[in-house]
Design a protein around this motif. Structure first.
Motif, mmCIF file in Angstrom:
data_model
loop_
_atom_site.group_PDB
_atom_site.id
_atom_site.type_symbol
_atom_site.label_atom_id
_atom_site.label_comp_id
_atom_site.label_asym_id
_atom_site.label_seq_id
_atom_site.Cartn_x
_atom_site.Cartn_y
_atom_site.Cartn_z
ATOM 1 N N ASP A 394 55.476 39.499 75.774
ATOM 2 C CA ASP A 394 56.270 40.585 76.344
ATOM 3 C C ASP A 394 55.979 41.842 75.525
ATOM 4 O OD1 ASP A 394 58.336 42.478 76.869
ATOM 5 O OD2 ASP A 394 59.659 40.893 77.577
ATOM 6 N N ARG A 395 55.269 42.781 76.120
ATOM 7 C CA ARG A 395 54.865 44.005 75.415
ATOM 8 C C ARG A 395 56.071 44.770 74.900
ATOM 9 N NH1 ARG A 395 51.133 48.716 78.257
ATOM 10 N NH2 ARG A 395 51.835 50.480 76.991
ATOM 11 N N ASP A 396 57.074 44.954 75.727
ATOM 12 C CA ASP A 396 58.256 45.724 75.319
ATOM 13 C C ASP A 396 58.992 45.032 74.182
ATOM 14 O OD1 ASP A 396 57.707 47.665 77.195
ATOM 15 O OD2 ASP A 396 58.940 46.733 78.742
ATOM 16 N N ALA A 397 59.067 43.703 74.239
ATOM 17 C CA ALA A 397 59.748 42.960 73.174
ATOM 18 C C ALA A 397 58.991 43.099 71.849
ATOM 19 C CB ALA A 397 59.875 41.487 73.570
ATOM 20 N N MET A 398 57.671 43.065 71.912
ATOM 21 C CA MET A 398 56.871 43.214 70.681
ATOM 22 C C MET A 398 57.090 44.584 70.056
ATOM 23 S SD MET A 398 52.743 42.794 70.167
ATOM 24 C CE MET A 398 51.907 43.726 68.861
ATOM 25 N N LEU A 399 57.064 45.622 70.880
ATOM 26 C CA LEU A 399 57.275 46.970 70.353
ATOM 27 C C LEU A 399 58.682 47.123 69.794
ATOM 28 C CD1 LEU A 399 55.466 49.097 73.091
ATOM 29 C CD2 LEU A 399 54.734 48.764 70.711
ATOM 30 N N ALA A 400 59.659 46.535 70.456
ATOM 31 C CA ALA A 400 61.034 46.601 69.953
ATOM 32 C C ALA A 400 61.151 45.890 68.610
ATOM 33 C CB ALA A 400 61.994 45.972 70.966
ATOM 34 N N ASP A 401 60.474 44.759 68.485
ATOM 35 C CA ASP A 401 60.522 44.031 67.214
ATOM 36 C C ASP A 401 59.780 44.780 66.118
ATOM 37 O OD1 ASP A 401 62.044 42.080 68.345
ATOM 38 O OD2 ASP A 401 60.467 40.563 68.470
ATOM 39 N N LEU A 402 58.682 45.460 66.457
ATOM 40 C CA LEU A 402 57.977 46.268 65.459
ATOM 41 C C LEU A 402 58.863 47.411 64.966
ATOM 42 C CD1 LEU A 402 54.365 46.489 66.966
ATOM 43 C CD2 LEU A 402 54.988 45.461 64.766
ATOM 44 N N ARG A 403 59.581 48.042 65.876
ATOM 45 C CA ARG A 403 60.450 49.151 65.467
ATOM 46 C C ARG A 403 61.646 48.649 64.655
ATOM 47 N NH1 ARG A 403 58.364 51.567 70.288
ATOM 48 N NH2 ARG A 403 57.312 53.500 69.671
ATOM 49 N N ALA A 404 62.135 47.487 65.002
ATOM 50 C CA ALA A 404 63.229 46.918 64.214
ATOM 51 C C ALA A 404 62.746 46.598 62.799
ATOM 52 C CB ALA A 404 63.757 45.655 64.895
ATOM 53 N N ALA A 405 61.519 46.109 62.692
ATOM 54 C CA ALA A 405 60.960 45.821 61.368
ATOM 55 C C ALA A 405 60.723 47.106 60.592
ATOM 56 C CB ALA A 405 59.661 45.039 61.524
ATOM 57 N N GLU A 406 60.310 48.166 61.284
ATOM 58 C CA GLU A 406 60.034 49.445 60.633
ATOM 59 C C GLU A 406 61.294 50.014 59.984
ATOM 60 O OE1 GLU A 406 57.833 53.724 61.677
ATOM 61 O OE2 GLU A 406 58.573 52.447 63.304
ATOM 62 N N THR A 407 62.435 49.805 60.609
ATOM 63 C CA THR A 407 63.698 50.314 60.067
ATOM 64 C C THR A 407 64.324 49.362 59.063
ATOM 65 O OG1 THR A 407 64.982 49.325 61.880
ATOM 66 C CG2 THR A 407 64.140 51.578 62.195
ATOM 67 N N GLY A 408 63.720 48.183 58.890
ATOM 68 C CA GLY A 408 64.251 47.206 57.950
ATOM 69 C C GLY A 408 65.325 46.321 58.538
ATOM 70 N N GLU A 409 65.499 46.383 59.869
ATOM 71 C CA GLU A 409 66.549 45.587 60.507
ATOM 72 C C GLU A 409 66.257 44.096 60.396
ATOM 73 O OE1 GLU A 409 68.252 44.951 65.058
ATOM 74 O OE2 GLU A 409 67.361 46.885 64.496
ATOM 75 N N ARG A 410 64.976 43.722 60.624
ATOM 76 C CA ARG A 410 64.575 42.308 60.517
ATOM 77 C C ARG A 410 63.059 42.234 60.401
ATOM 78 N NH1 ARG A 410 66.139 43.073 65.873
ATOM 79 N NH2 ARG A 410 64.461 42.855 67.431
ATOM 80 N N PRO A 411 62.526 41.170 59.808
ATOM 81 C CA PRO A 411 61.071 41.019 59.699
ATOM 82 C C PRO A 411 60.436 40.853 61.080
ATOM 83 C CG PRO A 411 62.210 39.542 58.184
ATOM 84 C CD PRO A 411 63.243 40.083 59.121
ATOM 85 N N PHE A 412 59.165 41.268 61.146
ATOM 86 C CA PHE A 412 58.405 41.103 62.383
ATOM 87 C C PHE A 412 57.747 39.724 62.377
ATOM 88 C CE2 PHE A 412 54.366 41.570 64.767
ATOM 89 C CZ PHE A 412 54.905 41.879 66.010
ATOM 90 N N GLU A 413 57.922 38.977 63.462
ATOM 91 C CA GLU A 413 57.332 37.641 63.582
ATOM 92 C C GLU A 413 55.909 37.774 64.133
ATOM 93 O OE1 GLU A 413 59.966 34.507 65.208
ATOM 94 O OE2 GLU A 413 61.386 36.149 65.491
ATOM 95 N N ALA A 414 54.956 38.008 63.244
ATOM 96 C CA ALA A 414 53.582 38.260 63.668
ATOM 97 C C ALA A 414 53.010 37.099 64.467
ATOM 98 C CB ALA A 414 52.713 38.535 62.449
ATOM 99 N N GLU A 415 53.269 35.866 64.024
ATOM 100 C CA GLU A 415 52.679 34.700 64.695
ATOM 101 C C GLU A 415 53.205 34.516 66.118
ATOM 102 O OE1 GLU A 415 53.973 34.798 61.755
ATOM 103 O OE2 GLU A 415 52.322 34.343 60.371
ATOM 104 N N ARG A 416 54.326 35.138 66.430
ATOM 105 C CA ARG A 416 54.871 35.050 67.784
ATOM 106 C C ARG A 416 54.039 35.869 68.772
ATOM 107 N NH1 ARG A 416 60.901 37.307 69.489
ATOM 108 N NH2 ARG A 416 60.683 37.023 71.762
ATOM 109 N N TYR A 417 53.440 36.962 68.272
ATOM 110 C CA TYR A 417 52.777 37.901 69.166
ATOM 111 C C TYR A 417 51.255 38.014 68.968
ATOM 112 C CZ TYR A 417 57.511 39.692 70.028
ATOM 113 O OH TYR A 417 58.835 39.826 70.379
#
Length: 609
Positions: A394-417
């Motif tokens: 899911d492209r939108d979900a990946m970008l949302a997770d990258l932005r959440a990681a950028e702000t320190g909200e949660r780690p990005f799950e690289a292996e998921r994407y």
């Protein structure tokens, strides 16, 4: 194809960290007061009875006070004039002029097309010229752009270029040196580098190209106020020796001076294999062939050395070095980059993407982009390369997770994407711009790539700080506009992972094509051999690395150059003008088999369609 477990086949390499290029037999490196006396004598001869004028045009970053001190000590009767103090614009005006080039970003700017006179007050230059014309005593004009004043005079003068390599400038800036006339000793090093890369060095290289044909002397400014201890005396060579030395350099194989740098993900392979100083916690990078940044060491018959930027060779002799077709395509710019990325016992590189060609042109002013590849010089059993997005994400979900990681909200799950492909020694992963990628831990990567190297959009840096204790810059907004979402698992595996084709096999020499992808302009050929392999530049520059075997020599079948020794993991350049050459084992070689990788620009060989 030979394979091996990590480090099992190669002993510690006899890696040469200070390779030299010979000066003509009759050239000598001048040092101390004798050097300045010779320059002054030429200026006096040129003046023909008028007050002599010696012009020292210095690259920005040179230690001007130390150079002036040396001149004053050697020529106490001469009047010194600092052109920068006398005629440069106030730094506030310079900052305003380059603000659009620097931007607000910590890393990226826009390439400047300015010339050095843009940083000077024209009226002050004219006034200074009138004053000097009226002097009745010998004068030394010193500073970046000093030739701007000299060109306004009727007096014939002697011209010295105080030249510097970019790496030395960076080391000085890390130690507190400022950008040119800037008051920024404590500024973030990324911003200092940005000001150099996008503005100062572009303008300075444009300026010194106007001096090359007229130079009377070249001064090694790297050795004056050096950031690291050196036993080398500041040397000077004549302009004729400089020009002849660079012309000679295009007729034989050569190496530039490599440099090494630690990093937050750095490893231990280079420290052990290349016999590097053990005090550093790690070594992440080695720039083994990036002529924009590296140096050349020009050596005379007595063993004395002057250090110059290797970029001088590119700017002075582009056709002989690059070849007519490569020069026609790129201009005086070396388009191929070889460097090392060491994560052995280290960490993952950042998850990243590089800009598409259109984006880098319209956003940063670069005319070609940062296409890359990872050639695995060595690899641990658990090594992986992250490459391409997974099918069906899911492209939108990946970008949302990258932005959440950028702000320190949660780690990005690289292996998921993102795909993680197992990597072993001598694998080759192709990375056209727009492809998400990263090298995992426990890898020793030889990066075979296009020369642009700072245009990395980090998407996720695994939640860590840089060596300076500050989070490294992340550029999800830039990355989003460049991600090639269509490069999913199936496409990536079919197009970018080990696309090895056998070109020929004569029973001894096996030639293979290993890349790069058709979207990239670099052609890579790998040769395996036991005794020797014949090559020909065919009119275009070759860049090679000895990826297997302890030692070989490069020889000319016609005796056009002296045999040149290469050790394991060393990168070397064969200029286009060389033509045919042979890579062969030496009397000291102990390896049974050898491997080289060779990069060139597609479509630039003589007769190639």
């Amino acid at each position: 194809m030979p394979t091996a477990s990590p480090s099992s086949t190669e002993p510690t390499a006899r890696y040469e960290k200070q390779p030299t290029v010979p000066l003509p037999a009759d050239a000598r490196v001048l040092t101390g007061a004798k050097a300045w006396a010779e320059a002054a004598a030429l200026a006096t001869e040129r003046a023909a009875g008028r007050a002599p004028l010696l012009v020292v045009d210095a690259y920005p970053g040179a230690d001007l006070p130390l150079i002036a001190e040396a001149v004053a000590a050697a020529l106490p009767q001469w009047h010194l004039v600092d052109v920068e103090d006398a005629a440069a614009l106030p730094i506030e005006q310079i900052d305003a002029r380059i603000a659009d080039n620097l931007t607000d970003d910590r890393v990226f700017g826009v390439l400047s097309h300015a010339r050095v006179d843009a940083f000077y007050d024209t009226e002050h230059l004219d006034k200074l010229a009138v004053e000097i014309e009226g002097h009745d005593r010998p004068t030394v004009l010193i500073g970046w752009g000093a030739d701007l004043v000299a060109q306004r005079l009727s007096t014939r003068y002697a011209l010295v270029l105080a030249d510097m390599a970019r790496w030395e400038i960076q080391l000085r800036q890390r130690a507190g040196a400022t950008n040119w006339r800037a008051e920024n000793p404590g500024e973030d090093q990324l911003r200092k580098y940005k000001r150099g890369f996008f503005v100062e060095w572009r303008v300075a290289d444009r300026h010194k190209r106007t001096l090359f044909d007229r130079l009377d002397f070249v001064l090694d400014a790297n050795a004056i106020g050096s950031a690291e201890p050196t036993s080398r005396l500041p040397g000077m060579i004549t302009g004729d020796a400089f020009r002849a030395g660079l012309e000679h350099a295009t007729r034989a194989p050569l190496r530039v001076v490599p440099f090494f740098d630690p990093g937050v993900w750095g490893g231990q392979w280079m420290k052990r294999k290349l016999d590097l100083p053990p005090a550093m916690p790690n070594y992440a990078w080695c720039f083994d062939c990036v002529p924009e940044e590296n140096s050349l060491l020009l050596e005379d018959a007595d063993g004395a050395i002057v250090e110059i930027p290797s970029l001088d060779l590119v700017l002075m002799r582009p056709k002989e070095l690059l070849g007519e077709r490569t020069y026609a395509r790129f201009g005086a710019e070396f388009p191929i980059r070889f460097d090392f990325l060491d994560t052995m016992e280290g960490g993952n590189l950042s998850l990243q993407v590089h800009p598409l060609t259109d984006y880098i042109q319209r956003t940063f002013g670069m005319h070609y982009t940062q296409d890359e590849s990872y050639y695995m010089l060595d690899a641990g059993d658990d090594a992986v390369v992250y490459l391409g997005t997974k099918d069906g994400i899911d492209r939108d979900a990946m970008l949302a997770d990258l932005r959440a990681a950028e702000t320190g909200e949660r780690p990005f799950e690289a292996e998921r994407y993102v795909n993680a492909f197992p990597a072993k020694k001598h694998d080759h992963f192709l990375i056209p711009a727009g492809t998400i990628h990263s090298s995992g831990a426990n890898s020793m990567v030889l990066e075979i790539s296009a020369t642009p190297f700072i245009f990395t959009f980090k998407l996720w840096d695994w939640g860590r700080l840089g060596l300076d204790g500050i989070p490294r810059p992340v550029h999800v907004d830039h990355g989003e506009q460049n991600l090639a979402w269509e490069r999913g698992t199936a496409w990536t595996e079919a197009n970018l992972v080990n696309r090895v084709e056998t070109v020929s096999d004569d029973g001894d020499v096996v030639e293979e094509r290993t890349g790069l992808h058709e979207l990239e302009f670099i052609e890579v050929r790998r040769h395996w051999f036991a005794e020797q392999a014949a090559h020909d530049t065919e009119g275009t520059v070759n860049v090679l690395n000895l990826v297997e075997g302890d030692e070989v020599e490069i020889s000319s079948p016609t005796g056009a150059f002296e045999p040149y020794t290469i050790h394991y993991a060393e990168t070397f350049i064969v200029p286009a003008a060389v033509g045919p050459y042979v890579i062969r084992r030496t009397s000291r070689s102990r390896s049974e088999r050898f491997g080289t990788v060779k990069a060139s620009v597609r479509g630039t060989r003589t007769g190639e369609a």
